[in-house]
Design a protein around this motif. Structure first.
Motif, PDB file in Angstrom:
ATOM      1  N   MET A 220      29.327 -28.988  33.098  1.00 37.10           N
ATOM      2  CA  MET A 220      30.600 -29.000  32.384  1.00 37.10           C
ATOM      3  C   MET A 220      31.711 -28.428  33.251  1.00 37.10           C
ATOM      4  SD  MET A 220      31.466 -27.181  28.713  1.00 37.10           S
ATOM      5  CE  MET A 220      30.088 -27.957  27.866  1.00 37.10           C
ATOM      6  N   ASP A 221      31.371 -27.448  34.073  1.00 41.65           N
ATOM      7  CA  ASP A 221      32.302 -26.778  34.982  1.00 41.65           C
ATOM      8  C   ASP A 221      33.383 -26.009  34.232  1.00 41.65           C
ATOM      9  OD1 ASP A 221      33.114 -25.975  37.515  1.00 41.65           O
ATOM     10  OD2 ASP A 221      34.575 -27.598  37.702  1.00 41.65           O
ATOM     11  N   CYS A 222      33.051 -25.455  33.057  1.00 39.39           N
ATOM     12  CA  CYS A 222      33.977 -24.578  32.358  1.00 39.39           C
ATOM     13  C   CYS A 222      34.007 -23.225  33.065  1.00 39.39           C
ATOM     14  CB  CYS A 222      33.565 -24.403  30.897  1.00 39.39           C
ATOM     15  SG  CYS A 222      31.867 -23.821  30.667  1.00 39.39           S
ATOM     16  N   ASP A 223      35.090 -22.509  32.882  1.00 37.69           N
ATOM     17  CA  ASP A 223      35.199 -21.179  33.470  1.00 37.69           C
ATOM     18  C   ASP A 223      34.561 -20.126  32.582  1.00 37.69           C
ATOM     19  OD1 ASP A 223      36.912 -21.747  35.919  1.00 37.69           O
ATOM     20  OD2 ASP A 223      38.110 -22.663  34.320  1.00 37.69           O
ATOM     21  N   TRP A 224      34.698 -20.302  31.277  1.00 36.75           N
ATOM     22  CA  TRP A 224      34.034 -19.446  30.306  1.00 36.75           C
ATOM     23  C   TRP A 224      33.530 -20.337  29.171  1.00 36.75           C
ATOM     24  CZ3 TRP A 224      39.269 -18.294  31.531  1.00 36.75           C
ATOM     25  CH2 TRP A 224      39.462 -17.195  32.378  1.00 36.75           C
ATOM     26  N   LEU A 225      32.483 -19.862  28.504  1.00 32.82           N
ATOM     27  CA  LEU A 225      31.965 -20.525  27.308  1.00 32.82           C
ATOM     28  C   LEU A 225      31.459 -19.435  26.385  1.00 32.82           C
ATOM     29  CD1 LEU A 225      29.904 -23.725  26.929  1.00 32.82           C
ATOM     30  CD2 LEU A 225      28.881 -21.596  26.085  1.00 32.82           C
ATOM     31  N   VAL A 226      31.722 -19.594  25.098  1.00 33.90           N
ATOM     32  CA  VAL A 226      31.311 -18.582  24.119  1.00 33.90           C
ATOM     33  C   VAL A 226      30.455 -19.222  23.035  1.00 33.90           C
ATOM     34  CG1 VAL A 226      33.408 -17.258  24.561  1.00 33.90           C
ATOM     35  CG2 VAL A 226      33.341 -18.823  22.608  1.00 33.90           C
ATOM     36  N   ALA A 227      29.547 -18.413  22.472  1.00 32.05           N
ATOM     37  CA  ALA A 227      28.695 -18.883  21.376  1.00 32.05           C
ATOM     38  C   ALA A 227      28.252 -17.690  20.535  1.00 32.05           C
ATOM     39  CB  ALA A 227      27.486 -19.639  21.910  1.00 32.05           C
ATOM     40  N   SER A 228      27.900 -17.963  19.291  1.00 34.30           N
ATOM     41  CA  SER A 228      27.409 -16.936  18.365  1.00 34.30           C
ATOM     42  C   SER A 228      25.951 -17.170  18.048  1.00 34.30           C
ATOM     43  CB  SER A 228      28.222 -16.953  17.065  1.00 34.30           C
ATOM     44  OG  SER A 228      29.455 -16.285  17.220  1.00 34.30           O
ATOM     45  N   GLY A 229      25.156 -16.105  18.101  1.00 39.11           N
ATOM     46  CA  GLY A 229      23.731 -16.225  17.843  1.00 39.11           C
ATOM     47  C   GLY A 229      23.395 -16.672  16.437  1.00 39.11           C
ATOM     48  N   HIS A 230      24.174 -16.220  15.448  1.00 40.73           N
ATOM     49  CA  HIS A 230      23.783 -16.477  14.057  1.00 40.73           C
ATOM     50  C   HIS A 230      23.877 -17.947  13.678  1.00 40.73           C
ATOM     51  CE1 HIS A 230      27.772 -17.105  12.087  1.00 40.73           C
ATOM     52  NE2 HIS A 230      28.208 -16.449  13.138  1.00 40.73           N
ATOM     53  N   LYS A 231      24.532 -18.757  14.477  1.00 40.89           N
ATOM     54  CA  LYS A 231      24.582 -20.192  14.206  1.00 40.89           C
ATOM     55  C   LYS A 231      23.450 -20.950  14.902  1.00 40.89           C
ATOM     56  CE  LYS A 231      29.649 -20.140  13.771  1.00 40.89           C
ATOM     57  NZ  LYS A 231      29.759 -20.212  12.296  1.00 40.89           N
ATOM     58  N   MET A 232      22.638 -20.248  15.687  1.00 41.46           N
ATOM     59  CA  MET A 232      21.565 -20.880  16.455  1.00 41.46           C
ATOM     60  C   MET A 232      20.223 -20.194  16.190  1.00 41.46           C
ATOM     61  SD  MET A 232      22.771 -19.622  20.274  1.00 41.46           S
ATOM     62  CE  MET A 232      21.197 -19.959  21.075  1.00 41.46           C
ATOM     63  N   CYS A 233      20.007 -19.818  14.915  1.00 38.13           N
ATOM     64  CA  CYS A 233      18.727 -19.267  14.441  1.00 38.13           C
ATOM     65  C   CYS A 233      18.512 -17.809  14.813  1.00 38.13           C
ATOM     66  CB  CYS A 233      17.538 -20.096  14.937  1.00 38.13           C
ATOM     67  SG  CYS A 233      17.491 -21.775  14.304  1.00 38.13           S
ATOM     68  N   ALA A 234      19.479 -17.159  15.457  1.00 37.24           N
ATOM     69  CA  ALA A 234      19.375 -15.746  15.802  1.00 37.24           C
ATOM     70  C   ALA A 234      20.062 -14.900  14.730  1.00 37.24           C
ATOM     71  CB  ALA A 234      19.996 -15.508  17.177  1.00 37.24           C
ATOM     72  N   PRO A 235      19.928 -13.577  14.807  1.00 33.15           N
ATOM     73  CA  PRO A 235      20.574 -12.722  13.804  1.00 33.15           C
ATOM     74  C   PRO A 235      22.085 -12.709  13.940  1.00 33.15           C
ATOM     75  CG  PRO A 235      18.812 -11.550  14.981  1.00 33.15           C
ATOM     76  CD  PRO A 235      19.086 -12.815  15.735  1.00 33.15           C
ATOM     77  N   THR A 236      22.737 -12.139  12.946  1.00 36.90           N
ATOM     78  CA  THR A 236      24.160 -11.848  13.054  1.00 36.90           C
ATOM     79  C   THR A 236      24.342 -10.648  13.990  1.00 36.90           C
ATOM     80  OG1 THR A 236      24.024 -10.429  11.107  1.00 36.90           O
ATOM     81  CG2 THR A 236      24.684 -12.715  10.750  1.00 36.90           C
ATOM     82  N   GLY A 237      25.580 -10.484  14.482  1.00 32.02           N
ATOM     83  CA  GLY A 237      25.879  -9.332  15.313  1.00 32.02           C
ATOM     84  C   GLY A 237      25.549  -9.487  16.775  1.00 32.02           C
ATOM     85  N   ILE A 238      25.223 -10.709  17.204  1.00 34.20           N
ATOM     86  CA  ILE A 238      24.943 -10.957  18.615  1.00 34.20           C
ATOM     87  C   ILE A 238      25.494 -12.329  18.999  1.00 34.20           C
ATOM     88  CG2 ILE A 238      22.654 -11.957  18.196  1.00 34.20           C
ATOM     89  CD1 ILE A 238      23.629  -9.740  21.215  1.00 34.20           C
ATOM     90  N   GLY A 239      26.171 -12.359  20.141  1.00 39.38           N
ATOM     91  CA  GLY A 239      26.663 -13.603  20.707  1.00 39.38           C
ATOM     92  C   GLY A 239      26.694 -13.438  22.207  1.00 39.38           C
ATOM     93  N   PHE A 240      27.292 -14.390  22.886  1.00 43.83           N
ATOM     94  CA  PHE A 240      27.362 -14.226  24.332  1.00 43.83           C
ATOM     95  C   PHE A 240      28.585 -14.929  24.907  1.00 43.83           C
ATOM     96  CE2 PHE A 240      24.798 -18.092  23.849  1.00 43.83           C
ATOM     97  CZ  PHE A 240      25.309 -18.945  24.823  1.00 43.83           C
ATOM     98  N   LEU A 241      28.986 -14.398  26.050  1.00 44.45           N
ATOM     99  CA  LEU A 241      30.024 -14.993  26.874  1.00 44.45           C
ATOM    100  C   LEU A 241      29.389 -15.443  28.173  1.00 44.45           C
ATOM    101  CD1 LEU A 241      33.017 -15.466  27.877  1.00 44.45           C
ATOM    102  CD2 LEU A 241      32.919 -13.103  28.712  1.00 44.45           C
ATOM    103  N   TYR A 242      29.559 -16.709  28.520  1.00 46.41           N
ATOM    104  CA  TYR A 242      29.253 -17.169  29.864  1.00 46.41           C
ATOM    105  C   TYR A 242      30.552 -17.169  30.646  1.00 46.41           C
ATOM    106  CZ  TYR A 242      29.331 -20.469  33.688  1.00 46.41           C
ATOM    107  OH  TYR A 242      29.563 -21.037  34.920  1.00 46.41           O
TER     108      TYR A 242
END
Length: 420
Positions: A220-242
């Motif tokens: 994709m060659d994005c500079d940053w990408l963000v996502a939330s864990g709770h929308k991908m079967c993980a708990p709330t309160g955790i996400g990540f920044l690439y």
């Protein structure tokens, strides 16, 4: 349209989600609110419980066995996330509380240092509030100018309008990959390529894409990408920044405190290497470990398999919705095979308020979302105060769609009788 090929996937995984097997108002639960949050499989619940029962200790600072095991699991989950989105380095993955925090991190740590008065930031009219408010605040701090990509006639990202907005003053493009209201899949790779020709950086809000399709940040060659864990079967309160390694290295810390330091003196401090420079304080250890378990679970199924399954479900959902004349559906129509948009449908039903629809559907055991879905400007743009939204995930079935459609028709008929 039949779902012969895709039924086995739902049948295989539904037993992994205990919450799905319950009665709501004496009716089997039909959970169609996955764009708001996904349900959690036993493997993720077990990961949380195992940490607290066996390894509960703070990470990084301890040399005793529990701390070492906790650190290994916590950092091992980072490796899993990095592989999941094909980051070039584990140091490019920063744990955050959620995608909102990740966007704010970039807005402050990069934006404050790099965006000046007169610089331009390009967003779109379909952005989630989390990808709008931080940039409004940055513009207020710096004097930058916000510009917005409009929609095409089919209510998709207008790539030609985007091109017309770009200039030498463009400093940043921050856009959603998949709209949580329109369901359109935006051309993220092409957006990055075009924006980079003007020297602009690109942030992709992937909250609605990472859980549903294979994502490759290098391609994709994005500079940053963000996502939330709770929308991908993980708990709330955790996400990540690439973030690209060179960019993250150039950015100052977002928060100060423990964990993010190398050496501390009374009058100054030096900071830890990536990614810990951006992870101040005791982290969400159990949640991060469980995010790793969620990545394992999704990877075992296969993101391509999940995406293909959801395309067929999408085709079936829209086939049924389009037979209800009272509905106004938002966003592009799917292709014949269900491809071309996300597995969600936002709609209105004449004068019936979406909250009233949702309330009646809940009585039938069907959980949908009603409101503005954190996209108030978009709703104003399309002339709707609020919408109802049904959103699918890989554990949903065509039979559940049938239940939803039946309950929706009954609700519309009920309100039609009242309004007549």
């Amino acid at each position: 349209m039949t779902l012969i090929q895709t039924k086995p996937l739902a049948a295989k995984v539904r037993a992994d989600f205990p919450i799905l097997h319950q009665q709501i108002h004496d009716k089997p639960l039909v959970y169609l609110d996955n764009a708001a949050t996904s349900q959690k499989p036993i493997a993720v619940l077990d990961a949380l419980r195992y940490y607290y029962e066996h390894d509960n200790a703070n990470v990084h600072r301890g040399v005793h066995t529990l701390s070492s095991r906790a650190t290994d699991a916590y950092e091992g989950a980072r490796d899993k996330v990095a592989a999941f989105v094909n980051a070039a380095s584990r140091q490019e993955i920063v744990y955050t509380r959620n995608a909102t925090e990740a966007i704010n991190l970039v807005a402050y740590a990069w934006g404050n240092a790099n965006v000046k008065q007169g610089d331009e930031i390009i967003l779109s009219v379909m952005e989630h509030h989390s990808n709008l408010i931080p940039w409004q605040m940055l513009a207020q701090r710096t004097g930058a100018v916000l510009k917005f990509v409009e929609l095409t006639e089919t209510e998709e990202f207008d790539l030609e309008h985007f091109k017309s907005l770009l200039s030498d003053r463009t400093k940043l493009v921050s856009v959603v990959h998949v709209s949580n209201t329109l369901g359109c899949i935006n051309p993220a790779k092409e957006i990055c390529t075009i924006a980079h020709q003007y020297g602009a950086k690109v942030l992709i809000d992937a909250c609605q894409s990472v859980p549903h399709m294979a994502i490759d940040v290098q391609a994709m060659d994005c500079d940053w990408l963000v996502a939330s864990g709770h929308k991908m079967c993980a708990p709330t309160g955790i996400g990540f920044l690439y973030g690209k390694l060179s960019l993250l290295r150039s950015m100052p810390p977002f928060l100060g405190g423990g964990e993010m330091i190398a050496d501390v003196f009374l009058d100054h401090a030096t900071y830890a290497d990536l990614p810990h420079k951006f992870e101040a304080g005791t982290p969400a250890i159990a949640e991060a470990i469980a995010l790793g378990a969620a990545v394992d679970y999704l990877s075992a199924i296969g993101m391509d398999a999940i995406h293909a399954y959801e395309e067929e479900l999408t085709g079936y959902l829209f086939q049924q919705l389009q037979q209800i004349p009272e509905l106004r559906l938002y966003g592009p129509k799917p292709n014949v095979d269900g491809s071309g948009r996300a597995a969600l449908a936002a709609f209105t039903a004449g004068d019936v308020h979406p909250h009233d629809l949702s309330t009646i559907l809940d009585q039938a055991g069907v959980a949908i979302r009603a409101g503005h879905h954190c996209t108030q400007p978009l709703h104003r743009h399309v002339g709707a105060q609020s919408t109802a939204r049904a959103s699918l995930y890989f554990y949903n079935t065509s039979e559940e769609i049938d239940v939803f459609i039946g309950a929706l028709k009954e609700a519309i008929e009920f309100f039609g009788t009242i309004f007549s």
